[in-house]
Design a protein around this motif. Structure first.
Motif, PDB file in Angstrom:
ATOM      1  N   PRO A 100       0.834  -1.202   0.000  1.00 38.05           N
ATOM      2  CA  PRO A 100       0.000   0.000   0.000  1.00 38.05           C
ATOM      3  C   PRO A 100       0.870   1.256   0.000  1.00 38.05           C
ATOM      4  O   PRO A 100       2.045   1.199   0.384  1.00 38.05           O
ATOM      5  N   PRO A 101       0.305   2.366  -0.438  1.00 37.70           N
ATOM      6  CA  PRO A 101       1.096   3.598  -0.462  1.00 37.70           C
ATOM      7  C   PRO A 101       1.572   3.971   0.936  1.00 37.70           C
ATOM      8  O   PRO A 101       0.939   3.635   1.937  1.00 37.70           O
ATOM      9  N   ALA A 102       2.694   4.649   0.978  1.00 38.76           N
ATOM     10  CA  ALA A 102       3.260   5.075   2.259  1.00 38.76           C
ATOM     11  C   ALA A 102       2.288   6.006   2.978  1.00 38.76           C
ATOM     12  O   ALA A 102       1.571   6.790   2.349  1.00 38.76           O
ATOM     13  N   GLN A 103       2.272   5.876   4.280  1.00 37.61           N
ATOM     14  CA  GLN A 103       1.405   6.717   5.094  1.00 37.61           C
ATOM     15  C   GLN A 103       1.870   8.163   4.985  1.00 37.61           C
ATOM     16  O   GLN A 103       3.046   8.465   5.167  1.00 37.61           O
ATOM     17  N   VAL A 104       0.955   9.056   4.676  1.00 41.53           N
ATOM     18  CA  VAL A 104       1.304  10.470   4.605  1.00 41.53           C
ATOM     19  C   VAL A 104       1.373  11.032   6.016  1.00 41.53           C
ATOM     20  O   VAL A 104       0.818  10.466   6.959  1.00 41.53           O
ATOM     21  N   ALA A 105       2.042  12.126   6.136  1.00 41.58           N
ATOM     22  CA  ALA A 105       2.165  12.759   7.449  1.00 41.58           C
ATOM     23  C   ALA A 105       0.779  13.133   7.962  1.00 41.58           C
ATOM     24  O   ALA A 105      -0.107  13.495   7.181  1.00 41.58           O
ATOM     25  N   PRO A 106       0.570  13.037   9.254  1.00 41.79           N
ATOM     26  CA  PRO A 106      -0.740  13.394   9.796  1.00 41.79           C
ATOM     27  C   PRO A 106      -1.014  14.883   9.585  1.00 41.79           C
ATOM     28  O   PRO A 106      -0.094  15.705   9.523  1.00 41.79           O
ATOM     29  N   LEU A 107      -2.281  15.203   9.438  1.00 45.01           N
ATOM     30  CA  LEU A 107      -2.670  16.601   9.263  1.00 45.01           C
ATOM     31  C   LEU A 107      -2.413  17.370  10.552  1.00 45.01           C
ATOM     32  O   LEU A 107      -2.483  16.802  11.644  1.00 45.01           O
ATOM     33  N   PRO A 108      -2.112  18.656  10.423  1.00 46.88           N
ATOM     34  CA  PRO A 108      -1.879  19.439  11.636  1.00 46.88           C
ATOM     35  C   PRO A 108      -3.159  19.528  12.465  1.00 46.88           C
ATOM     36  O   PRO A 108      -4.267  19.436  11.944  1.00 46.88           O
ATOM     37  N   SER A 109      -2.971  19.732  13.745  1.00 47.28           N
ATOM     38  CA  SER A 109      -4.135  19.800  14.633  1.00 47.28           C
ATOM     39  C   SER A 109      -4.909  21.089  14.388  1.00 47.28           C
ATOM     40  O   SER A 109      -4.401  22.059  13.828  1.00 47.28           O
ATOM     41  N   GLU A 110      -6.131  21.096  14.845  1.00 47.19           N
ATOM     42  CA  GLU A 110      -6.997  22.266  14.691  1.00 47.19           C
ATOM     43  C   GLU A 110      -6.397  23.468  15.415  1.00 47.19           C
ATOM     44  O   GLU A 110      -6.476  24.596  14.945  1.00 47.19           O
ATOM     45  N   ARG A 111      -5.766  23.225  16.549  1.00 47.53           N
ATOM     46  CA  ARG A 111      -5.154  24.311  17.324  1.00 47.53           C
ATOM     47  C   ARG A 111      -4.069  25.021  16.510  1.00 47.53           C
ATOM     48  O   ARG A 111      -4.018  26.246  16.457  1.00 47.53           O
ATOM     49  N   ILE A 112      -3.219  24.251  15.834  1.00 50.18           N
ATOM     50  CA  ILE A 112      -2.149  24.849  15.036  1.00 50.18           C
ATOM     51  C   ILE A 112      -2.731  25.659  13.889  1.00 50.18           C
ATOM     52  O   ILE A 112      -2.264  26.767  13.579  1.00 50.18           O
ATOM     53  N   LEU A 113      -3.757  25.137  13.230  1.00 56.88           N
ATOM     54  CA  LEU A 113      -4.377  25.867  12.121  1.00 56.88           C
ATOM     55  C   LEU A 113      -4.985  27.181  12.591  1.00 56.88           C
ATOM     56  O   LEU A 113      -4.868  28.209  11.921  1.00 56.88           O
ATOM     57  N   LYS A 114      -5.615  27.168  13.757  1.00 59.49           N
ATOM     58  CA  LYS A 114      -6.197  28.403  14.306  1.00 59.49           C
ATOM     59  C   LYS A 114      -5.097  29.415  14.621  1.00 59.49           C
ATOM     60  O   LYS A 114      -5.260  30.615  14.383  1.00 59.49           O
ATOM     61  N   GLU A 115      -3.952  28.952  15.164  1.00 59.52           N
ATOM     62  CA  GLU A 115      -2.849  29.858  15.462  1.00 59.52           C
ATOM     63  C   GLU A 115      -2.307  30.474  14.170  1.00 59.52           C
ATOM     64  O   GLU A 115      -1.963  31.662  14.132  1.00 59.52           O
ATOM     65  N   VAL A 116      -2.220  29.692  13.118  1.00 54.97           N
ATOM     66  CA  VAL A 116      -1.748  30.229  11.835  1.00 54.97           C
ATOM     67  C   VAL A 116      -2.703  31.272  11.315  1.00 54.97           C
ATOM     68  O   VAL A 116      -2.295  32.355  10.865  1.00 54.97           O
ATOM     69  N   ILE A 117      -4.001  31.008  11.372  1.00 52.61           N
ATOM     70  CA  ILE A 117      -4.999  31.972  10.891  1.00 52.61           C
ATOM     71  C   ILE A 117      -4.922  33.245  11.711  1.00 52.61           C
ATOM     72  O   ILE A 117      -4.941  34.360  11.167  1.00 52.61           O
ATOM     73  N   ASN A 118      -4.833  33.101  13.039  1.00 52.98           N
ATOM     74  CA  ASN A 118      -4.747  34.307  13.887  1.00 52.98           C
ATOM     75  C   ASN A 118      -3.457  35.077  13.598  1.00 52.98           C
ATOM     76  O   ASN A 118      -3.459  36.309  13.608  1.00 52.98           O
ATOM     77  N   GLY A 119      -2.364  34.367  13.346  1.00 57.23           N
ATOM     78  CA  GLY A 119      -1.109  35.048  13.003  1.00 57.23           C
ATOM     79  C   GLY A 119      -1.222  35.802  11.679  1.00 57.23           C
ATOM     80  O   GLY A 119      -0.706  36.905  11.551  1.00 57.23           O
ATOM     81  N   LEU A 120      -1.887  35.213  10.716  1.00 56.62           N
ATOM     82  CA  LEU A 120      -2.084  35.899   9.425  1.00 56.62           C
ATOM     83  C   LEU A 120      -2.983  37.120   9.586  1.00 56.62           C
ATOM     84  O   LEU A 120      -2.748  38.158   8.956  1.00 56.62           O
ATOM     85  N   ARG A 121      -4.000  37.014  10.392  1.00 60.88           N
ATOM     86  CA  ARG A 121      -4.886  38.153  10.630  1.00 60.88           C
ATOM     87  C   ARG A 121      -4.146  39.296  11.313  1.00 60.88           C
ATOM     88  O   ARG A 121      -4.439  40.463  11.097  1.00 60.88           O
ATOM     89  N   ALA A 122      -3.183  38.959  12.171  1.00 58.26           N
ATOM     90  CA  ALA A 122      -2.430  39.976  12.914  1.00 58.26           C
ATOM     91  C   ALA A 122      -1.514  40.771  11.987  1.00 58.26           C
ATOM     92  O   ALA A 122      -1.079  41.869  12.344  1.00 58.26           O
ATOM     93  N   LEU A 123      -1.183  40.220  10.837  1.00 57.44           N
ATOM     94  CA  LEU A 123      -0.312  40.940   9.893  1.00 57.44           C
ATOM     95  C   LEU A 123      -1.055  42.061   9.315  1.00 57.44           C
ATOM     96  O   LEU A 123      -1.101  42.965   8.894  1.00 57.44           O
TER      97      LEU A 123
END
Length: 123
Positions: A100-123
């Motif tokens: 079977p195909p190699a396991q892809v890296a797990p998706l980032p957690s919801e917390r990390i995605l929210k921090e990225v969005i908040n960081g982008l909004r702060a710009l």
């Protein structure tokens, strides 16, 4: 009088319908095989070489090195459904191994995605 149908195409060679390659079967044990699964020939010879068609011999040649299902279909210029049936037959005879195909890296957690969005909004 109508001319007989041509069974030979000058550019493509002999024309064989996909259902003839699969003996009329549309499903096999490889139906759930992922398109990017890696297929490798195990190096065994078939019990009865007459059971293996020319396309399956070609698959065994192609898969001397690990090759994906989609690359096999491309190399043979056959539909994926036909290739899956042929691969299923080879797998049932123990002539190929499917990884079977190699396991892809797990998706980032919801917390990390929210921090990225908040960081982008702060710009």
């Amino acid at each position: 009088m109508t001319p007989p149908p041509e069974w030979l195409d000058e550019e493509a060679g002999p024309i064989v319908r996909p259902y003839a390659l699969t003996r009329g079967r549309a499903h096999s044990s490889a139906d759930d095989m992922d398109l990017i699964a890696m297929v490798t020939a195990v190096g065994k010879t078939p019990r009865d070489p007459a059971d293996i068609g020319p396309e399956q011999w070609r698959i065994l040649d192609i898969t001397a090195r690990a090759t994906s299902v989609v690359d096999i279909a491309s190399e043979l210029d056959l539909a994926l459904g036909v290739v899956r049936v042929l691969l299923g037959d080879l797998q049932d005879q123990g002539l190929i191994r499917v990884r079977p195909p190699a396991q892809v890296a797990p998706l980032p957690s919801e917390r990390i995605l929210k921090e990225v969005i908040n960081g982008l909004r702060a710009l």
